[in-house]
Design an enzyme around this catalytic site. Sequence first.
Site, mmCIF file in Angstrom:
data_model
loop_
_atom_site.group_PDB
_atom_site.id
_atom_site.type_symbol
_atom_site.label_atom_id
_atom_site.label_comp_id
_atom_site.label_asym_id
_atom_site.label_seq_id
_atom_site.Cartn_x
_atom_site.Cartn_y
_atom_site.Cartn_z
ATOM 1 N N PHE A 1 0.830 -1.196 0.000
ATOM 2 C CA PHE A 1 0.000 0.000 0.000
ATOM 3 C C PHE A 1 0.869 1.252 0.000
ATOM 4 O O PHE A 1 1.881 1.314 0.698
ATOM 5 C CB PHE A 1 -0.854 0.077 1.280
ATOM 6 C CG PHE A 1 -1.789 -1.061 1.499
ATOM 7 C CD1 PHE A 1 -3.061 -1.042 0.952
ATOM 8 C CD2 PHE A 1 -1.411 -2.147 2.274
ATOM 9 C CE1 PHE A 1 -3.944 -2.094 1.174
ATOM 10 C CE2 PHE A 1 -2.286 -3.203 2.506
ATOM 11 C CZ PHE A 1 -3.552 -3.179 1.952
ATOM 12 N N ASP A 2 0.432 2.272 -0.728
ATOM 13 C CA ASP A 2 0.963 3.615 -0.557
ATOM 14 C C ASP A 2 0.355 4.155 0.740
ATOM 15 O O ASP A 2 -0.625 3.606 1.258
ATOM 16 C CB ASP A 2 0.553 4.470 -1.763
ATOM 17 C CG ASP A 2 0.974 5.920 -1.642
ATOM 18 O OD1 ASP A 2 2.053 6.187 -1.083
ATOM 19 O OD2 ASP A 2 0.221 6.793 -2.107
ATOM 20 N N GLY A 3 0.914 5.254 1.241
ATOM 21 C CA GLY A 3 0.398 5.843 2.477
ATOM 22 C C GLY A 3 -0.657 6.905 2.225
ATOM 23 O O GLY A 3 -1.862 6.642 2.294
#
Length: 155
Positions: A17-19
């Site tokens: 996941f990206d943040g």
Amino acid sequence: MLKQTSATSKEQLKVAFDGDSVLFSDETDVVFREKGLAEVFKYEKEMQNVPMGEGPFKVFAMILGEMKKKFSPEDDPICTYLVTARSSNELGARAINTLRHWGLQIDEAFFMAGSPKGPILAQIKPHIFFDDNPGNILGAHEYGIPAGLVLAGCK
């Protein structure tokens, strides 16, 4: 159609996941777009101990986290990653504090400080990567990593 050219683990489901705008809200992205990077550093320092808001994939990540708790670390069939454009020194603390506040354990976190994400994704070989930046999606695809564009946040 993308063919996954990177060999992934058959033992574990790997999800990256990206943040900002994915796991977390887009509040920091809004500050960046409206006021620039220098203001982001100030904002994040002031807000360091305040958890970020929820992004569109927080619930999904929490469900994976609950599933992970049913296994011992040695037998855990799920591996989760945070691959964020944030830097670890100046902007990473708030991300880690937010994850801790939520009780969400991520197996590994990569703070890319704005560097391309494709090369690290090629190393970790996730089955899927979620990001809100089309450039990062293309970068993942260049390395044969399936990636989904998250249509959320301030664009």
